[in-house]
Design an enzyme around this catalytic site. Structure first.
Site, PDB file in Angstrom:
ATOM      1  N   ASP A  18       0.876  -1.190   0.054  1.00 28.15           N
ATOM      2  CA  ASP A  18      -0.175  -0.014  -0.031  1.00 28.15           C
ATOM      3  C   ASP A  18       0.859   1.034  -0.015  1.00 28.15           C
ATOM      4  O   ASP A  18       1.820   1.282  -0.791  1.00 28.15           O
ATOM      5  CB  ASP A  18      -0.960  -0.050   1.251  1.00 28.15           C
ATOM      6  CG  ASP A  18      -2.094   0.852   0.954  1.00 28.15           C
ATOM      7  OD1 ASP A  18      -2.124   1.911   1.388  1.00 28.15           O
ATOM      8  OD2 ASP A  18      -3.236   0.357   0.467  1.00 28.15           O
TER       9      ASP A  18
ATOM     10  N   HIS B 285      -4.493  -7.891  -0.046  1.00 29.51           N
ATOM     11  CA  HIS B 285      -3.888  -6.680   0.281  1.00 29.51           C
ATOM     12  C   HIS B 285      -3.042  -6.730   1.419  1.00 29.51           C
ATOM     13  O   HIS B 285      -1.870  -6.261   1.756  1.00 29.51           O
ATOM     14  CB  HIS B 285      -4.799  -5.580   0.118  1.00 29.51           C
ATOM     15  CG  HIS B 285      -4.288  -4.445   0.187  1.00 29.51           C
ATOM     16  ND1 HIS B 285      -3.592  -3.591  -0.895  1.00 29.51           N
ATOM     17  CD2 HIS B 285      -4.163  -3.258   0.930  1.00 29.51           C
ATOM     18  CE1 HIS B 285      -3.302  -2.838  -0.489  1.00 29.51           C
ATOM     19  NE2 HIS B 285      -3.603  -2.175   0.698  1.00 29.51           N
TER      20      HIS B 285
ATOM     21  N   TYR C 175      -3.681  11.088   0.387  1.00 29.29           N
ATOM     22  CA  TYR C 175      -4.119  10.753  -1.211  1.00 29.29           C
ATOM     23  C   TYR C 175      -3.917  12.087  -1.986  1.00 29.29           C
ATOM     24  O   TYR C 175      -3.551  11.865  -3.048  1.00 29.29           O
ATOM     25  CB  TYR C 175      -5.497  10.278  -1.136  1.00 29.29           C
ATOM     26  CG  TYR C 175      -5.432   8.700  -0.600  1.00 29.29           C
ATOM     27  CD1 TYR C 175      -5.332   8.336   0.677  1.00 29.29           C
ATOM     28  CD2 TYR C 175      -5.607   7.555  -1.700  1.00 29.29           C
ATOM     29  CE1 TYR C 175      -5.419   6.992   1.019  1.00 29.29           C
ATOM     30  CE2 TYR C 175      -5.638   6.613  -1.193  1.00 29.29           C
ATOM     31  CZ  TYR C 175      -5.367   6.195   0.229  1.00 29.29           C
ATOM     32  OH  TYR C 175      -5.298   4.714   0.473  1.00 29.29           O
TER      33      TYR C 175
END
EC number: 3.3.2.9
Lengths: 476, 465
Positions: B226, B433, B376
């Site tokens: 990630d 993930h 982000y």
């Protein structure tokens, strides 16, 4: 010239004459058939049917079609609970110099919440909301709420024209409260009373006081059909429709489903799902030779630079759409539990969609065009009805895998249409693009000011444009 | 319609590639200041202070009060997890959280590994630092930096840390013993959030680089998935001489090249031609469904966080149940996409509620969701493929563990475009993930074998000299 052709054909011997006439006849016949078939291409959207209540549809029960009066109420407990949640809100300071670039600025949010907690009077706002008559009726298994305002007086020789006005997200029927008097009582507002309306503003199922559907699949077509049934139930065979945001798509669907009922369609927002080659060409060339590709100078001014104004901006402003169209239950969960979170989420739109430059202001320019009382009333409608999650689900139901394959993408709109293009709307749609879908544009107006929430922000301008459409349709 | 978009993109990229060229340079280290107000003239306090997670009755009571007053919305009939977190199951989770979950006990669990804080570039950086309990004669521990992502935290590494610092006690080979450092990305958990705009993955990499130097490590390994993938990649780009090896459990290729596009069109039919193995083909095709469609369905959160983080995070910082739904939805779908078809999102198949809620609590008690989301915007807010570091390659020896249920599969041939020195690429048999959290053993073994390869190469290099 014709004489000569006739002469030469007549002078031919039989076999040769047949050789000429036969194919000519076939050709003419073929053309005639083609033309006849193409006329049938004016198709309508299928109405279909639906059931949105809990569980299975009761087999033989006929739906209760009564219309009940409705008043919005509150309680001390409701208000206290709200206050308690406002008091316990947790804030994170914004980044230095961020203004509204990262979303709703929490420093300003705290001021809004302080007003909400200490000055905003929900009971007084309810009186304002209840000033117009509200009703509810069950259609396709769910309760549909609507406001129905009749003119207090209608001038001689006229009949009040029924007008259905549909809101969008994150709006509500309340958006129309300023424009309603301009339409139902023009004389009292300084306008000519040559056109008077009786206005019906429903809440889309899942929004505000309309019950939310319990089944999957509730899209704009379903809403359109329900509103048709509502109008029929109220005794209207022919009426006008007006809408922006989701209301635009719903009213357009209504015109596609039952064109003979929709006398005129007025939109302040235009959904264009498929651009096609023509749009692409006009985008590529439009900045340099707008006249060549059917764009006016005003179109040019509003569209270009295309990438900057439209593509980047659209990407910047559609995060909410993306998450709501995929994970509405997740996205809405916290908002139904935190009134402050709900306010930030909703009011960010009232800021940015009214004027994009408001993103550079610390207070998002919110109070320039709207009062906090009005804005918080909108938020309260979502809060007291717990409808934020169901309102978001509407995005998932409507954004399909392939917009070009959606049933309403292939059907044109043939009812007389009036388009009002507001300068601060999220995206500009020139008349030449709109024409591909709206085959009967009667009026197309460049509005001098205003954004997405046209009825709320510029009620006079919008009312004027609606009246203009109706006058043209009725040849007044 | 996807085909048209895709072909347009293909055409555009061909044109673009004609004019672009990959540059061979290191990423410059940027000196940043992220604290409040002006940077003071005085020198920064470089002490490393021990830290312990604490809680209070007031904190717990506030949480309980909020849990008790949650307003839920009934899901649509038969919607499972297709519309997001199913609120019927959410009620069960909240009930457990309210009545059985023991935060005080979990705080003790968190505190079993030593934690510290130190000020770097104006921010208090939190990290876990675990040394091996014992070292065999003549051996030294290899420093390993492990970086988490969103919506994870240092807690994701709590199961794998013992496997790396004390492999012998866990049935693993003790050829490589590590000393593990897990920092919290600034803006996450107990690390202070930046007060200034612009704090992106390169900034975080710079801070972690300084952290490792401050702890006395001149050479170390870096591991991540990630955001950890990107930060560690940037670390390898700014300080290649300090990063001995880079291990990743997720790789994302943002600079699409012509050959890659071609491989999407033809890779299913001529896999060998594009360096695809059977497993690559199995995981990637049908491409539209597993690629663009999957991205569209699952990236709504990234879209809103990259544009309006303060709005998106506001409610989540005020409603613990909303926060839990938002975070745990990812632990469901990103562990196994098929879990969307289950009423309970399959959450408890791979994780315990205690572990899941501990991670959520880290976001709740630190109030860090908004700053976590801002990351982000700082990284992809201007668009994907626009940053300088995306155009630079990575020369450091790289090992990739490719988990089958990762959202997107990146074949070795694609990764090689950027990671030019891949010495280990393994298909993992299971896992998604959150690799360290879900399959700590598989990941630990892969890290060990990767490090083994790196050290062997070093030995060769030494011998060669």
């Amino acid at each position: 010239m014709w004489q000569q052709i006739l002469q030469s054909v007549r002078s031919l011997e039989y076999p040769r004459r047949n050789a000429v006439l036969a194919p000519a006849a076939l050709g003419a016949g073929g053309l005639l058939v083609c033309w006849l078939l193409s006329r049938r291409k004016i198709k309508t959207l299928a109405m279909g049917d639906g059931w949105w209540g809990s569980g299975e549809r009761p087999p033989r029960e006929k739906e209760d079609e009564t219309i009940q009066c409705f008043q919005i109420e509150t309680s001390d407990r409701e208000i206290q609970e709200l206050h308690q949640r406002l008091d316990q809100a947790r804030y994170i300071p914004p980044l230095e110099g961020a203004a509204f670039q990262y979303g709703f600025n929490s420093t300003y949010l705290q001021r809004v919440v302080a007003y909400w907690r200490n000055q905003f009077d929900w009971r007084k706002q309810l009186e304002i909301l209840n000033q117009y008559p509200h009703f509810k009726t069950t259609i396709e298994g769910i309760e549909v709420h609507f406001v129905h305002v009749k003119p207090s007086r209608v001038p001689k020789g006229q009949a009040a024209r029924p007008l259905l006005m549909v809101h969008g997200w994150p709006g509500s029927f309340y958006e129309f409260y300023k424009i309603i008097p301009l339409l139902t009582d023009p004389a009292g507002q300084g306008l000519n009373e040559d056109v008077v309306f009786e206005v019906i503003c429903p809440s889309i199922p899942g929004y505000g006081f309309s019950e939310a559907p319990h089944q999957q699949g509730f899209d704009t077509l379903a809403a359109a059909r329900i509103f048709h049934k509502l109008m029929q139930r109220l005794g209207f065979q022919e009426f006008y429709v007006q809408g922006g945001d989701w209301g635009s798509r719903i009213t357009t669907n209504m015109a596609q489903m039952l064109p003979k009922s929709v006398k005129g369609l007025h939109l302040n927002f235009i959904f264009i799902t498929s651009g096609g080659l023509g749009m692409l060409v006009s985008l590529l060339l439009g900045a340099y030779v707008p006249w060549l590709v059917g764009l006016t100078r005003e179109d040019s001014r509003r569209l270009f630079p295309y990438f900057e104004k439209n593509v980047y901006d659209l990407l910047r402003e559609t995060g909410y759409l993306h998450i709501q169209a995929t994970k509405p239950d997740t996205a809405g969960c916290a908002l139904n539990d935190s009134p402050v979170g709900l306010a930030a989420y909703i009011l960010e739109k009232f800021s940015t969609w009214t004027d994009k430059s408001f993103r550079n202001m610390d207070n998002g320019g919110l109070e320039r065009k709207f009062s906090l009382d009005d804005l918080l009333t909108h938020v309260m409608i979502y809060w007291v009805t717990s409808s934020i999650v169901s309102s978001m689900r509407f995005y998932k139901e409507n954004v399909s895998k392939n917009p070009n394959a959606a049933p309403d993408a292939r059907v044109g709109v043939y009812v007389p249409t009036g388009l009002a293009a507001f300068p601060q709307e999220l995206a500009h749609t020139p008349r030449s693009w709109a024409k591909k879908k709206f085959k009967n544009i009667v009026t197309y107006s460049y509005m001098p000011r205003g954004g997405h929430f046209a009825a709320f922000e510029e009620p006079e301008l919008l009312a004027q444009d609606i009246r203009q459409l109706v006058k043209k349709v009725e040849h007044l | 319609m996807f085909l048209e978009i895709f072909l347009t993109l293909a055409l555009g990229t061909i044109v673009y590639l004609f004019f672009s060229r990959k540059k061979e340079e290191t990423l410059p280290i940027e000196e940043g200041w992220w604290g409040k107000g002006q940077k003071p003239d005085s020198e920064e306090d470089a002490t490393v202070r021990p830290f312990k997670v604490e809680t209070t009755e007031a904190e717990l009571n506030d949480l309980f009060r909020r849990l008790d007053q949650t307003r839920f919305t009934e899901p649509l009939e038969d919607s499972y997890f297709h519309y997001g977190f199913n609120s019927v199951y959410l009620r069960e989770v909240v009930s457990y959280w309210r009545n059985q979950f023991n935060w005080k006990k979990q705080v003790e669990v968190l505190n079993k590994f030593p934690q510290f804080k130190t000020k770097i570039e104006g921010l208090d950086v939190h990290f876990v630092h675990v040394k091996p309990p014992s070292l065999p004669e003549g051996r030294s521990a290899k420093p390993l930096l492990m970086v988490h992502g969103w919506p994870g935290s240092v807690y994701e590494f709590y199961k794998i840390i013992p496997l790396l610092t004390d492999p012998a006690s866990h049935g693993l080979s003790d050829e490589h013993i590590f000393e593990v450092i897990c920092p919290s990305i600034p803006g996450y958990g107990f690390s202070e959030a930046s007060h200034k705009k612009g704090f992106n993955s390169v900034s975080a990499a710079g801070i972690f680089y300084k952290l490792m130097l401050r702890l006395g490590f001149n050479e170390f390994y870096a591991q991540g998935g990630d955001w950890g993938w990107l930060i560690c990649t940037n670390l390898a780009q700014i300080a290649p001489n300090h990063v001995k090896g880079l291990h990743l459990n997720m790789v994302s290729v943002t600079n699409m090249r012509f050959t890659q596009l071609l491989s999407i069109l033809l890779g299913r039919y001529f896999p060998g031609l594009f360096g695809f193995q059977d497993e690559d083909v199995r995981r990637m095709f049908p491409f539209l469904k597993k690629g663009p469609y999957m991205i569209l369905m699952e990236s709504g959160y990234a879209h809103i966080q990259a544009t309006k983080p303060d709005t998106a995070g506001c409610g989540l910082n005020d409603s613990p149940v909303g926060l839990a739904a938002y975070i745990l939805e990812k632990f469901s779908t990103w562990t196994e996409p098929e879990f969307r078809k289950l009423e309970d999102g399959g959450l408890e198949r791979k994780y315990s509620l205690d572990d899941l809620l501990t991670n959520v609590m880290l976001y709740w008690v630190s109030g860090c969701m908004v700053s976590a989301m801002r990351f982000y915007k700082e990284n992809i807010g201007k668009g994907i493929g626009t940053q300088k570091h995306e155009k630079l390659s990575v020369r450091v020896p790289t090992g990739i563990a490719s988990f089958p249920n990762e959202l997107l599969h990146t074949p070795r041939s694609w990764a090689q475009q950027k990671y030019v020195n891949i010495i280990s690429f393994n298909f993992m048999p299971r896992g998604g993930h959150f690799a360290a959290f879900e399959e700590p053993e598989l990941l630990a073994i892969d890290i060990q074998q990767f490090v083994g390869k790196v050290e062997k190469k070093e030995v060769w290099k030494e011998k060669g000299k």
